[in-house]
Write a protein that holds these residues in place. Structure first.
Motif, PDB file in Angstrom:
ATOM      1  N   ALA A   1       9.539  -9.762 -73.431  1.00  0.00           N
ATOM      2  CA  ALA A   1       8.793  -8.733 -74.156  1.00  0.00           C
ATOM      3  C   ALA A   1       7.493  -8.379 -73.448  1.00  0.00           C
TER       4      ALA A   1
ATOM      5  N   GLN B   1       7.775  -0.076 -79.079  1.00  0.00           N
ATOM      6  CA  GLN B   1       6.852  -0.967 -79.772  1.00  0.00           C
ATOM      7  C   GLN B   1       6.166  -0.273 -80.945  1.00  0.00           C
TER       8      GLN B   1
ATOM      9  N   SER C   1      13.345  -3.141 -78.790  1.00  0.00           N
ATOM     10  CA  SER C   1      12.955  -3.555 -77.448  1.00  0.00           C
ATOM     11  C   SER C   1      14.177  -4.010 -76.662  1.00  0.00           C
TER      12      SER C   1
ATOM     13  N   SER D   1      13.870  -6.394 -74.492  1.00  0.00           N
ATOM     14  CA  SER D   1      13.631  -7.791 -74.141  1.00  0.00           C
ATOM     15  C   SER D   1      14.766  -8.649 -74.694  1.00  0.00           C
TER      16      SER D   1
ATOM     17  N   THR E   1      16.386   6.302 -70.264  1.00  0.00           N
ATOM     18  CA  THR E   1      16.435   4.857 -70.006  1.00  0.00           C
ATOM     19  C   THR E   1      17.862   4.336 -70.066  1.00  0.00           C
TER      20      THR E   1
ATOM     21  N   TYR F   1       9.838   3.321 -72.030  1.00  0.00           N
ATOM     22  CA  TYR F   1      10.607   3.122 -73.261  1.00  0.00           C
ATOM     23  C   TYR F   1      10.083   1.922 -74.057  1.00  0.00           C
ATOM     24  N   GLU F   2       9.780   0.836 -73.382  1.00  0.00           N
ATOM     25  CA  GLU F   2       9.326  -0.368 -74.076  1.00  0.00           C
ATOM     26  C   GLU F   2       8.029  -0.124 -74.846  1.00  0.00           C
TER      27      GLU F   2
ATOM     28  N   ILE G   1      12.260   2.182 -68.100  1.00  0.00           N
ATOM     29  CA  ILE G   1      12.226   0.985 -68.952  1.00  0.00           C
ATOM     30  C   ILE G   1      10.800   0.698 -69.398  1.00  0.00           C
TER      31      ILE G   1
END
Length: 451
Positions: free
Chosen positions: A89, A72, A79, A81, A308, A67-68, A64
């Motif tokens: 986020a 971005q 995302s 989030s 993910t 990946y985030e 995770i």
């Protein structure tokens, strides 16, 4: 003398120019960097002997984090989030920062992995071997990307700390009661306590509650020969008797051994007891994710998307499965067969230390197969070489769902589950996996993108 001085100055200038040129080279991160980092995590999970539920947590959070960071910088991906429970986020880098997002993602992955295991030095040694080369190539890009990756890792770690894992470490052990004949009892040879009896208290990622996919109860416990439960018990015994007639050449035994995935098998020789170590069920499906990603030629961000999404589904699947295990607390076939049918009988696989219903491998395999099918398609064939390290041959599958079906039935062939736990568990995993896939909005386009 003047000539020698001039030569020294020229040589120094050339060395300086060469050094400056080298330190401005781009740092290229490939999918193999992530495959190798995840392989290292699997290696440590095996060494540290983490249970299957805990291993699912170790796989998920680093993916995770990575990946985030990649999402971005890539408009194709969204995302997580607001999609994962209580997840906000990640911080954004400074506008003037020179960030290599793929490098930052790998740094965050390794840092999160280190926080989740015991043998931290193994991850640190691997990490430092990479750091040295990157810093030599481009120190400014490396430092800024590393620092950003660590910043994101801290953000993910703070969110992770709220998942109740630490609290469950101090909760009471599972209470074994012999006055209820249907209730799970520790099994030979180690007679270990039931592991992770409070795993249903872990915060899920996507499902709303641990019991959202609560399966129907198992057949009512009964030792009457005409009861559904006894018929399932006898079926386990009869299958084992039939497939062992052919010895090691039995296809059913080969299937059972291939999908064993028991991280701690106790071996007794005389007065000596030791353990053999293997990957967990989740580790096997992480290996399949790698196989599929490499076959499809995925680039870095699509590779992390596959890892993910699949590890999120497996993480929630373990919570759902363990919620039922310690609700039904059903006794294992080995205990009843030894007590009521054949006191010398042993299952082909060693019975793992937790209640029978439902089959963990069935639930997790069903969930993982749905995630992978959503990414690679329903007719994605692959050669599964995950178990070669344990002396087992490659098995070929026409689809992820076919692999999940084989993983599920392997538990009956192995003598450690009744039919209901296998079939209902697989459906539970499928339903949960489809739900996770439907809820996660990770991509703004469809289809697999390769290099």
């Amino acid at each position: 003398m003047k000539t020698q001085y001039t030569l020294i100055v020229l040589l120094t200038a050339l060395i300086t120019l060469s050094s400056c040129s080298k330190k401005s080279e781009p740092i290229v991160i490939t999918p193999d960097h992530f495959h190798n980092a995840i392989d290292k995590v699997t290696e440590v999970i095996i060494h540290d002997i983490f249970s299957p539920p805990v291993a699912s947590r170790i796989y998920a959070y680093p993916n995770i984090a990575a990946y985030e960071i990649l999402a971005q910088d890539n408009p194709t991906f969204s995302s997580l989030s607001g999609q994962l429970t209580n997840f906000k986020a990640i911080p954004t880098p400074a506008e003037d920062a020179s960030i290599n997002y793929e490098l930052a993602a790998l740094v965050a992955h390794m840092d999160m992995s280190k926080r989740l295991i015991f043998s931290e030095q193994d991850i640190e040694t691997y990490r430092d071997s990479l750091y040295a080369g990157w810093q030599e190539l481009n120190e400014e890009e490396f430092v800024q990307s590393r620092d950003y990756g660590l910043q994101v890792s801290n953000h993910i770690a703070a969110w992770m700390d709220g998942d109740n894992y630490k609290q469950t470490r101090t909760m009471p052990k599972f209470s074994v009661r012999s006055d209820e004949p249907s209730r799970w009892q520790p099994t030979p040879p180690a007679y270990m306590d039931g592991i992770e009896p409070h795993w249903n208290k872990i915060r899920p990622f996507v499902i709303n509650t641990a019991d959202q996919f609560k399966p129907v109860p198992p057949p009512a416990f009964s030792l009457e020969e005409d009861s559904d439960f006894y018929k399932e018990l006898k079926e386990v015994y009869d299958i084992s008797q039939q497939i062992t007639k052919d010895g090691d050449t039995s296809e059913e035994i080969a299937i059972a051994q291939f999908w064993d995935c028991n991280p701690y098998v106790s071996v007794t020789r005389g007065h000596l007891m030791f353990a053999t170590k293997k990957i967990t069920p989740g580790g096997h499906w992480v290996g399949i994710t790698k196989i599929a990603s490499k076959k499809a030629g995925l680039d870095v961000v699509h590779t992390l998307h596959a890892y993910t999404k699949t590890t999120i589904a497996m993480y929630d699947a373990f919570i759902s499965c363990w919620d039922e295990k310690y609700r039904s607390n059903l006794i294992r076939p080995e205990t009843l067969i030894n007590d009521h049918i054949d006191d010398s009988w042993k299952p082909i696989l060693q019975t793992p230390p937790f209640p029978e219903y439902v089959s963990g491998h069935s639930v997790v395999s069903g969930a993982a197969a749905e995630s992978l099918t959503s990414i690679f398609g329903d007719n994605f064939s692959f050669n599964d070489d995950t178990e070669i390290a344990y002396g087992l041959p490659i098995r070929n599958f026409k689809s992820f769902r076919a692999a999940a079906q084989e993983a599920a039935i392997s538990r009956m062939y192995g003598g450690i589950h009744y039919r209901a736990a296998v079939e209902i568990g697989l459906n539970q995993g499928k339903d949960l996996g489809q739900y996770v896939v439907s809820q996660l909005d990770m991509k703004t386009e469809t289809g697999v993108t390769s290099n």
